[in-house]
Each structure stands twice: as C-alpha cells, then as structure tokens.
Design a protein around this motif. Structure first.
Motif, short mmCIF file in Angstrom:
data_model
loop_
_atom_site.label_atom_id
_atom_site.label_comp_id
_atom_site.label_asym_id
_atom_site.label_seq_id
_atom_site.Cartn_x
_atom_site.Cartn_y
_atom_site.Cartn_z
N VAL A 128 0.84 -1.20 0.00
CA VAL A 128 0.00 0.00 0.00
C VAL A 128 0.88 1.25 0.00
CG1 VAL A 128 -1.66 1.33 1.35
CG2 VAL A 128 -1.95 -1.14 1.07
N MET A 129 1.92 1.27 0.83
CA MET A 129 2.81 2.43 0.89
C MET A 129 3.55 2.62 -0.44
SD MET A 129 3.53 4.84 2.91
CE MET A 129 4.73 6.17 2.97
N TYR A 130 3.96 1.53 -1.05
CA TYR A 130 4.69 1.62 -2.31
C TYR A 130 3.78 2.19 -3.41
CZ TYR A 130 7.09 0.12 -6.55
OH TYR A 130 7.70 0.10 -7.78
N LEU A 131 2.55 1.69 -3.50
CA LEU A 131 1.65 2.17 -4.54
C LEU A 131 1.28 3.63 -4.35
CD1 LEU A 131 -0.71 -0.94 -4.90
CD2 LEU A 131 1.15 -0.23 -6.43
N ARG A 132 1.11 4.07 -3.11
CA ARG A 132 0.70 5.45 -2.86
C ARG A 132 1.85 6.43 -3.13
NH1 ARG A 132 -4.06 6.67 -0.57
NH2 ARG A 132 -5.41 4.92 0.04
N THR A 133 3.07 6.06 -2.77
CA THR A 133 4.21 6.97 -2.99
C THR A 133 4.74 6.87 -4.41
OG1 THR A 133 5.68 5.25 -2.12
CG2 THR A 133 4.91 6.94 -0.58
N ARG A 134 4.51 5.75 -5.10
CA ARG A 134 5.03 5.59 -6.47
C ARG A 134 4.28 6.49 -7.45
NH1 ARG A 134 7.83 5.73 -9.99
NH2 ARG A 134 8.67 4.09 -11.33
N ALA A 135 3.05 6.88 -7.04
CA ALA A 135 2.27 7.74 -7.95
C ALA A 135 2.87 9.13 -8.10
CB ALA A 135 0.83 7.84 -7.43
N ASP A 136 3.71 9.53 -7.18
CA ASP A 136 4.35 10.85 -7.25
C ASP A 136 5.56 10.76 -8.18
OD1 ASP A 136 5.40 13.34 -6.94
OD2 ASP A 136 5.40 13.30 -4.73
N PRO A 137 5.54 11.45 -9.33
CA PRO A 137 6.65 11.33 -10.29
C PRO A 137 7.95 11.94 -9.79
CG PRO A 137 5.10 13.01 -11.01
CD PRO A 137 4.49 12.35 -9.82
N GLU A 138 7.90 12.81 -8.81
CA GLU A 138 9.12 13.47 -8.33
C GLU A 138 9.92 12.60 -7.36
OE1 GLU A 138 8.04 17.16 -6.63
OE2 GLU A 138 7.22 18.00 -8.50
N THR A 140 11.96 9.25 -6.38
CA THR A 140 12.70 8.18 -7.05
C THR A 140 12.28 6.80 -6.55
OG1 THR A 140 14.46 8.21 -5.40
CG2 THR A 140 14.68 9.72 -7.29
N LEU A 141 12.59 5.79 -7.34
CA LEU A 141 12.22 4.41 -6.96
C LEU A 141 12.93 3.96 -5.69
CD1 LEU A 141 10.76 1.79 -7.66
CD2 LEU A 141 12.74 1.15 -9.07
N THR A 142 14.18 4.36 -5.58
CA THR A 142 14.93 3.97 -4.37
C THR A 142 14.29 4.55 -3.12
OG1 THR A 142 16.97 3.89 -5.64
CG2 THR A 142 17.18 4.00 -3.25
N LEU A 143 13.93 5.81 -3.20
CA LEU A 143 13.29 6.46 -2.05
C LEU A 143 11.93 5.82 -1.76
CD1 LEU A 143 13.31 8.63 0.08
CD2 LEU A 143 12.32 10.22 -1.61
N VAL A 144 11.20 5.46 -2.80
CA VAL A 144 9.90 4.81 -2.60
C VAL A 144 10.05 3.49 -1.87
CG1 VAL A 144 7.96 3.71 -3.79
CG2 VAL A 144 8.79 5.94 -4.57
N ILE A 145 10.99 2.70 -2.33
CA ILE A 145 11.20 1.39 -1.70
C ILE A 145 11.68 1.55 -0.26
CG2 ILE A 145 12.56 -0.73 -1.77
CD1 ILE A 145 12.55 -0.50 -4.82
N THR A 146 12.63 2.47 -0.07
CA THR A 146 13.17 2.69 1.29
C THR A 146 12.07 3.16 2.23
OG1 THR A 146 15.32 3.27 0.37
CG2 THR A 146 14.88 3.93 2.64
N LEU A 147 11.28 4.12 1.78
CA LEU A 147 10.21 4.64 2.61
C LEU A 147 9.15 3.58 2.89
CD1 LEU A 147 9.02 7.12 4.03
CD2 LEU A 147 7.86 7.71 1.87
#
Length: 422
Positions: A128-138, A140-147
């Motif tokens: 759920v956290m990955y899908l919600r933060t991945r929608a923001d284009p600004e 990065t993938l690394t930050l999304v996964i880490t967060l």
C-alpha cells in the motif's frame, strides 16, 4: 478465549468483568481503544469515500464499523488483525493494526499463526505504501522502496516484539508463581510430616516407658509375691528361713523402688517442653543406664533364691556389646523368667546364652509344671511377650516364642551384636 500480558499475572480478586473480560478495567480499556479506533477510521473513511466514489456517509459508517472491531481484540485477536490487513488498501485502521498485532503476539495463539499474520501485515503495508508513494513522479524508486520498507517495519515489527516480550514476561511470572505455590505446598507438607514424626516419637517413647516400667516392676514384684507366698507357708515351721525370706522381700522392694525413682527422675529431668517437640526425643534414660549381660548371673540367682530350679548355660566368649543389645538381651531373659514365675510354678527352667560371631542368642525354656508347687496367683497383663518382641525386632533381631512338645514354653531371641538398624 485468548489473553494478553496486560491482564494476566496481576494480583487481584477473581473474575469481575462482563462478557469475556476478566476485569472491568480491561473492559473499559478495550472499549476506550475501540472508540478511539472507530473515530480514527471514521475520519479516514472520508478520504476513502472520495477515492472510492461512494457517499461520504457510507465511507464514515464503514470506518466506524471497522474501527470498532478493536473491541474484540482479547476475544478474537486473529479477526482484528485480518480486518486490519483487509482495510489496509483503504489507508485506514492505523491504531487497529498496531494494537491488533500487539494483542496477537501477546496472546496464546500458536506462534506459526502469529508469524504468518505478521508477514501478511508487513507485506500489505509495504504494498500500500509503495503504490501510494510511487504515484508521485518526483520521488525516485529507491526512495519509494526505502520509505515503504521503513513504514512497513515501523508499523509491524515493534508491536509484535513488544507483544512477544509481554507474553514471555507473563509466562515467567506464572512460572514463578507456580514455583512459589509449589514451595508453599512443600513447606506445608514438611510441617505436617514434622508434626507426624513428633507424634510418632511421643508414641514410641510412651511405648518404651511402658516396657521399662513393666520390666522393672513385673520382675521385682513377681519375686516378692513368690517369696511372700513361701514366707506364709514356712512362717510357723521354720522361723529362721521365714526371716530370711522376709529380708529378701524387703531387699527386692527397695530395689524396685530405687529403680522406679531413677526412671521417674530421668523423666522429670529430660522431658522436653511440649512446644519444643519437633523431633524424636529420648524421654527415658539412655541405654547406658540400663542392666547388662554381666548381671545375668545375679538375675538368675534371684530366681533360684525364690525357689525356682534354674540352669544357666553360657557358650562362647563374652565381650561387651553395644548398650542397646546388652539391655535388650537382659530384659528378654528377665521377662521370660518372670513369666516362668507366673505360669510355670515348680517347673525346671533352662536359660541358654550363646555368644556368636556378629550376634548373641538367648533362650529361656521351662518344662511342664510338677503340680506340687502352688500357683502364686500373679496377674498377667498380656504385654510381656509383646514387649519382648518389640524390643528384639526394633534392633533388627529375630524373636520366637511358643509351647514345646514336652508341655513347657520356650522363648528364643537372636540379636545382631553390631548396629544393623536405623
């Protein structure tokens, strides 16, 4: 019903809570958590309604129902966690998920179920956290996964670890309480056994006193009665012999009184206070104060003086035995001779004593009565043979008594000359 560490292991009275709660305090806590969770999910239901395109009222109502499930955390913790996982895509139920995982880990649910549900919750939160933060284009993938990993771990691992700690602590406290209860029971049992041993010791001492009194009094008085009967028969015919018998009666009476005084003096001097009796205590003088086999000749001589035909047959080399053996052997012969005076007037008596390797044997056998001597009329309490048997068996010996084929009676005993008892 499952239980958590918050409610277990605490001191208190019996169960007083409603429904499945052990205490009212637990019910109030769960109702309060359920209310807070319902409000939280109700507020989050507004956002869910906009995203799902449903009326706000429906979203708020759905959130209230989902949040109120937390009230069931102690009764059905698995259900609470499953509901939390199910509504995670709706981004609601933060308190529901955290408290549900804690309750699940702290309950008695099998650990494999806890591990499975924890893994599911971790994966659901990450997704759920990955899908919600991945929608923001600004971002990065690394930050999304880490967060996503950080949030998933932060919302899942701490409550589970804290719940496991609470469960372990509860089990430890229960174990300590069980050990304390077991120790208390053992102490109570030891106290009861100590009281039983004290009572047994008192009974044993009373029995021993009774035997000593019987042996001292019965033998002396029996000889006195025999001499008194002879004195009465010859008083007119042979005054000199009558005077001699009268002197013997007086000597025996004085000896009996002296022995009784000694015994009573020991009782007064060594009797413990009732409150202090917690172990076997010797109320009678030690065995060292009693008669020995060295005095056996004197004992037989007293019976001869009373008119009994007694033969003493000693075999083997005599050496002093332990005091218990010396006194017991003497008392057996003494009591057997007393019984001969009572029940075998005029009979021939043979006293045999054998010193063997590791043991000493004694036997007193009387033949049939000659019918000429008058019965002395001595009373019999029926405790003589019982007392002899108790003495001998108490030292690990062998005791046999009974009538002979010739019409007499025989008493035999064998005692170990070394301490083979207790």
């Amino acid at each position: 019903m499952t239980s958590t560490g918050e409610e277990q292991g605490k001191a208190g009275a019996g169960r007083d809570g409603p429904l499945w709660w052990e205490r009212r305090r637990s019910a109030v806590l769960d109702l309060g958590l359920g209310a807070v969770s319902a409000v939280e999910c109700g507020v989050e239901g507004v956002g869910f309604a906009h995203e799902a395109g449903i009326p706000v009222f429906a979203g708020v109502l759905f959130g209230l129902l989902v949040g109120s499930v937390l009230v069931l955390r102690q009764r059905w913790p698995i259900v609470v966690v499953l509901v939390g996982i199910a509504v995670s895509p709706a981004a609601m139920g933060f308190l529901l998920g955290v408290v549900g995982l804690y309750t699940l880990a702290a309950s008695e649910v099998p650990r494999r179920i806890t591990a499975t549900l924890t893994s599911m919750s971790l994966a659901a939160t990450f997704v759920v956290m990955y899908l919600r933060t991945r929608a923001d284009p600004e971002v990065t993938l690394t930050l999304v996964i880490t967060l996503s990993v950080f949030v998933a771990v932060a919302l899942t691992v701490p409550p589970v670890l804290f719940g496991l700690y609470t469960a372990a602590r509860r089990r430890l406290m229960e174990s300590l309480q069980e050990r304390a209860d077991s120790l208390e029971r053992e102490l109570s049992l030891l106290a009861d056994r100590a009281e039983e041993r004290a009572e047994w010791a008192r009974t044993e001492e009373r029995t021993r006193i009774a035997r000593e009194m019987h042996d001292v009094v019965a033998h002396r008085v029996s000889l006195m009665v025999v001499h008194a009967a002879a004195l009465q028969a010859i008083a007119a015919k042979d005054p000199a012999k009558a005077a001699k018998n009268a002197a013997l009666v007086g000597d025996m009476g004085r000896q009996a009184l002296m022995e009784l005084r000694e015994m009573l003096g020991v009782l007064r001097a060594e009797a413990p206070k009732p409150a202090a009796v917690t172990a076997p205590v010797a109320l009678v003088g030690s065995f060292d104060d009693g008669p020995t086999l060295a005095e056996l000749e004197v004992l037989v001589g007293q019976s001869r003086t009373a008119g009994m035909i007694v033969e003493l047959d000693v075999r083997g080399e005599y050496s002093a035995y332990v005091a218990e053996v010396e006194q017991t052997a003497y008392r057996v012969v003494q009591e057997a001779l007393t019984n001969c005076h009572k029940h075998a007037a005029g009979a021939r008596v043979v006293v045999r004593l054998a010193h063997r390797e590791g043991e000493v044997a004694m036997q007193v056998e009387n033949g049939p009565c000659d019918g000429k001597a008058a019965e002395p009329g001595l009373p019999s309490g029926g405790n003589g043979l019982i007392g002899m048997r108790e003495r001998v068996l108490g030292l690990g010996g062998v005791f046999v008594s009974g009538p002979t084929d010739e019409g007499g009676f025989k008493v035999s005993a064998v005692l170990p000359s070394e301490r083979k008892w207790g």
